[in-house]
Scaffold this active site. Structure first.
Site, mmCIF file in Angstrom:
data_model
loop_
_atom_site.group_PDB
_atom_site.id
_atom_site.type_symbol
_atom_site.label_atom_id
_atom_site.label_comp_id
_atom_site.label_asym_id
_atom_site.label_seq_id
_atom_site.Cartn_x
_atom_site.Cartn_y
_atom_site.Cartn_z
ATOM 1 N N SER A 34 -32.057 49.968 -81.987
ATOM 2 C CA SER A 34 -32.729 49.667 -83.243
ATOM 3 C C SER A 34 -31.934 50.260 -84.405
ATOM 4 C CB SER A 34 -34.161 50.192 -83.204
ATOM 5 O OG SER A 34 -34.921 49.717 -84.283
ATOM 6 N N ASP A 201 -37.789 40.373 -77.924
ATOM 7 C CA ASP A 201 -37.644 41.135 -79.163
ATOM 8 C C ASP A 201 -37.553 40.173 -80.341
ATOM 9 O OD1 ASP A 201 -36.995 42.835 -81.243
ATOM 10 O OD2 ASP A 201 -35.218 43.687 -80.278
ATOM 11 N N HIS A 234 -39.617 44.566 -79.001
ATOM 12 C CA HIS A 234 -38.576 45.470 -79.484
ATOM 13 C C HIS A 234 -38.599 46.798 -78.740
ATOM 14 C CE1 HIS A 234 -35.595 46.942 -82.239
ATOM 15 N NE2 HIS A 234 -36.372 47.940 -82.639
#
Length: 255
Positions: A34, A201, A234
């Site tokens: 991320s 995601d 995610h």
């Protein structure tokens, strides 16, 4: 709020200064997911001679418009909380806790997927609640998000949230290093790169991660791309520990 806005590039330069102070000249592997994945990419671009391997998990060279929008709404909730006081809330008994909790609830939705939310909550009501229609939390997903918001407030600072999400917004590797051309930016890379996306995601979707991997390839650099099947959205890069661990072990340990 008098503190200057910081960027992913600022963080990476600070990390480089720390390594300088420790006498570490090269990095065997830099890895992140991320926002950490953006830092891993920035390392490969800003310090190409210091990085052997860069592993970018659940991240791409820039955040999508949808991601920007969710961050904007979260910051709006914080900055319009009556207790925000333009960021100078530390001397008061109450800070922008409601706004920060709402921001966290919004963000947490982006970390999940439709599949995982359906599996965990569906449309189940709390304890089989059969009360008349009202506006109090009734569905399990509502109480879950409420818990996430409340617990986040206990361990996180609202101003920090503003600065971190803004850094995520501003990061654009193509603009920073290639005048808008991602392939040109990737020509700077000298490390081996592995890009890992996760099928469900939608904050950093596989298509965006694959586009980055293709840009590295078109720049003539070594790149490995893997799309990991997962229903966890995610959060997959944190949850799929066995798959991610196997990929990291092979990629970092490979001669």
């Amino acid at each position: 709020m008098s503190f200057p806005v910081v960027t992913v590039g600022d963080w990476v330069r600070l990390q480089a200064k720390l390594l300088d102070a420790l006498g570490i000249e090269r990095i065997r592997g830099v890895v992140g997911g991320s926002l950490g994945g953006q830092q891993a990419l920035e390392w490969a671009l800003a310090y190409p001679d210091r990085v052997d391997r860069a592993i970018v998990l659940a991240a791409s060279p820039r955040l999508s418009a949808q991601g920007l929008a969710f961050n904007a709404v979260g910051r709006h909730a914080i900055m319009n909380d009556p207790n925000f006081r333009n960021g100078d809330y530390y001397e008061f008994d109450a800070g922008p806790d409601v706004g920060l909790a709402v921001a966290r609830m919004m963000a947490h939705i982006t970390y999940l997927s439709e599949e995982s939310m359906h599996r965990k909550f569906g449309r189940r009501v709390r304890n089989g609640d059969k009360a008349p229609l009202a506006f109090d939390p009734r569905f399990e997903v509502e109480t879950y998000l409420d818990h996430q918001g409340r617990s986040f407030v206990e361990r996180f600072d609202a101003n920090s949230y503003l600065y971190i999400t803004r850094a995520m917004d501003y990061y654009d590797a193509a603009e920073q290093w290639g005048s808008g051309d991602l392939v040109e930016a990737c020509r700077r890379i000298r490390s081996r790169v592995m890009v890992v996306s996760f099928s469900s995601d939608w904050l950093y979707p596989p298509a965006h991660c694959r586009e980055f991997a293709q840009a590295v390839c078109r720049a003539g650099k070594s790149v490995t791309y893997v799309n990991v099947p997962s229903d966890y959205g995610h959060d997959s890069f944190l949850v799929e520990t066995k798959a991610v661990g196997h990929l990291l072990e092979h990629f970092i340990g490979h001669a």
